[in-house]
Write an enzyme that holds these catalytic residues in place. Structure first.
Site, PDB file in Angstrom:
ATOM      1  N   ASP A 184      -7.965 -27.718  -0.395  1.00  0.00           N
ATOM      2  CA  ASP A 184      -8.402 -29.060  -0.022  1.00  0.00           C
ATOM      3  C   ASP A 184      -8.117 -30.074  -1.128  1.00  0.00           C
ATOM      4  OD1 ASP A 184     -10.291 -27.997  -1.778  1.00  0.00           O
ATOM      5  OD2 ASP A 184     -11.886 -27.914  -0.294  1.00  0.00           O
ATOM      6  N   ASP A 229     -24.349 -26.218   1.406  1.00  0.00           N
ATOM      7  CA  ASP A 229     -24.553 -26.417   2.854  1.00  0.00           C
ATOM      8  C   ASP A 229     -23.777 -25.385   3.680  1.00  0.00           C
ATOM      9  OD1 ASP A 229     -21.924 -27.253   2.598  1.00  0.00           O
ATOM     10  OD2 ASP A 229     -22.268 -29.291   3.338  1.00  0.00           O
ATOM     11  N   HIS A 243     -20.562 -24.649   3.461  1.00  0.00           N
ATOM     12  CA  HIS A 243     -19.148 -24.929   3.759  1.00  0.00           C
ATOM     13  C   HIS A 243     -18.215 -23.984   3.017  1.00  0.00           C
ATOM     14  CE1 HIS A 243     -18.929 -28.165   0.317  1.00  0.00           C
ATOM     15  NE2 HIS A 243     -18.498 -27.014  -0.150  1.00  0.00           N
ATOM     16  N   GLU A 248     -17.411 -28.793   6.646  1.00  0.00           N
ATOM     17  CA  GLU A 248     -18.830 -29.104   6.579  1.00  0.00           C
ATOM     18  C   GLU A 248     -19.544 -28.620   7.841  1.00  0.00           C
ATOM     19  OE1 GLU A 248     -19.801 -29.825   3.813  1.00  0.00           O
ATOM     20  OE2 GLU A 248     -18.999 -31.668   2.934  1.00  0.00           O
TER      21      GLU A 248
HETATM   22  P1  PGA Z   1     -18.806 -24.925  -6.741  1.00  0.00           P
HETATM   23  O1  PGA Z   1     -18.347 -25.458  -5.309  1.00  0.00           O
HETATM   24  O2  PGA Z   1     -17.946 -23.755  -7.052  1.00  0.00           O
HETATM   25  O3  PGA Z   1     -18.552 -26.079  -7.671  1.00  0.00           O
HETATM   26  O4  PGA Z   1     -20.244 -24.569  -6.617  1.00  0.00           O
HETATM   27  C1  PGA Z   1     -18.173 -24.548  -4.282  1.00  0.00           C
HETATM   28  C2  PGA Z   1     -17.781 -25.251  -3.012  1.00  0.00           C
HETATM   29  O5  PGA Z   1     -18.200 -26.394  -2.775  1.00  0.00           O
HETATM   30  O6  PGA Z   1     -17.057 -24.647  -2.222  1.00  0.00           O
END
Ligand code: PGA
Length: 244
Positions: A67, A136, A138, A143
């Site tokens: 992404d 959340d 995702h 999302e």
């Molecule tokens: P993080 O993010 O590794 O910074 O916790 C994970 C994500 O949002 O997929």
């Protein structure tokens, strides 16, 4: 679905890096699916160390990132293109022409999203995909509410994600509101998937992903239907999983 409990972040990173090393040993021309965020940094450090020690090479490999923020140029320090170069690409021998990070500054995203999908298909599909997970639930920027059949698309970031990612920006107002992301179905096409999570703040998402219903409310739950997925978790991230 496999769950591997790790003692700490270091051990988790080493184990995940070993999966990459085994993938490259089996097929030096492997197609790697890569992720940003704090979680995979230790894996990338470990891979760089193995590369410098002459244990692995990316010279024949190809990579696709999950992404990118819409509106950030590749030289913006918070762009995922920039992050990946700082954290991995500048330190290993992956050829630049076989590095794919979605662009955040296209004018025709209908065509561009299809182009990105086509590049993955043309490369033969992703052999090994690494994932983090949002608080959340995702995966990539899929999302809550994103269709589980989704492919690469533009998405609005959730309030929770904007709050979580504000730590990387000067202020919350600077966090982009939109992103381009591989879809859930794009990710599910990967032949092997590893998902890494540490910390209490991921425990609810991990419980919903592994033990909840398969639902677009937690897009990581789609992984329950994948034939080869392993979760690498520390005890805090695993703390809400039901006892077997
Ligand atoms: P993080 O993010 O590794 O910074 O916790 C994970 C994500 O949002 O997929």
């Amino acid at each position: 679905m496999n769950v591997v409990l790790c003692d700490d972040y270091q051990q988790m990173s080493t184990q995940a890096a070993t999966v990459f090393a085994e993938c490259l040993a089996a097929n030096p021309a492997a197609v790697l699916g890569l992720a940003t965020g704090s979680t995979p940094i230790g894996v990338y450090e470990n891979l760089i160390a193995r590369f410098k020690a002459g244990e692995i090479s990316f010279a024949e490999a190809t990579s696709f990132n999950l992404d990118e923020y819409i509106g950030l140029h590749r030289d913006h320090p918070q762009s995922y293109y920039y992050f990946m170069h700082q954290q991995l690409f500048n330190h290993v021998d992956l050829p630049s022409q076989r590095i794919f990070v979605p662009s955040g500054v296209e004018s025709d995203y209908g065509a561009y999203c299809q182009w990105y999908e086509d590049r993955i298909t043309e490369a033969g599909g992703i052999d090994l995909q690494i994932l983090g997970i949002g608080s959340d639930g995702h995966i990539a920027f899929n999302e809550p509410g994103t269709a589980l059949g989704s492919r690469t698309h533009i998405t609005e970031l959730d309030h929770q994600t904007i709050d979580d990612n504000a730590r990387f920006f000067q202020s919350k107002a600077e966090v982009p509101r939109r992103a381009i992301t591989m879809g859930v179905a794009t990710i599910m096409d990967a032949r092997k998937i590893i998902l890494l999570a540490t910390g209490e703040h991921k425990a609810t998402a991990i419980r919903d992903a592994i033990a909840g219903p398969v639902s677009s409310e937690c897009t990581a739950s789609a992984l329950q239907q994948h034939p080869d997925v392993t979760f690498y978790l520390d005890s805090a991230a695993a703390s809400l999983l039901p006892a077997e």
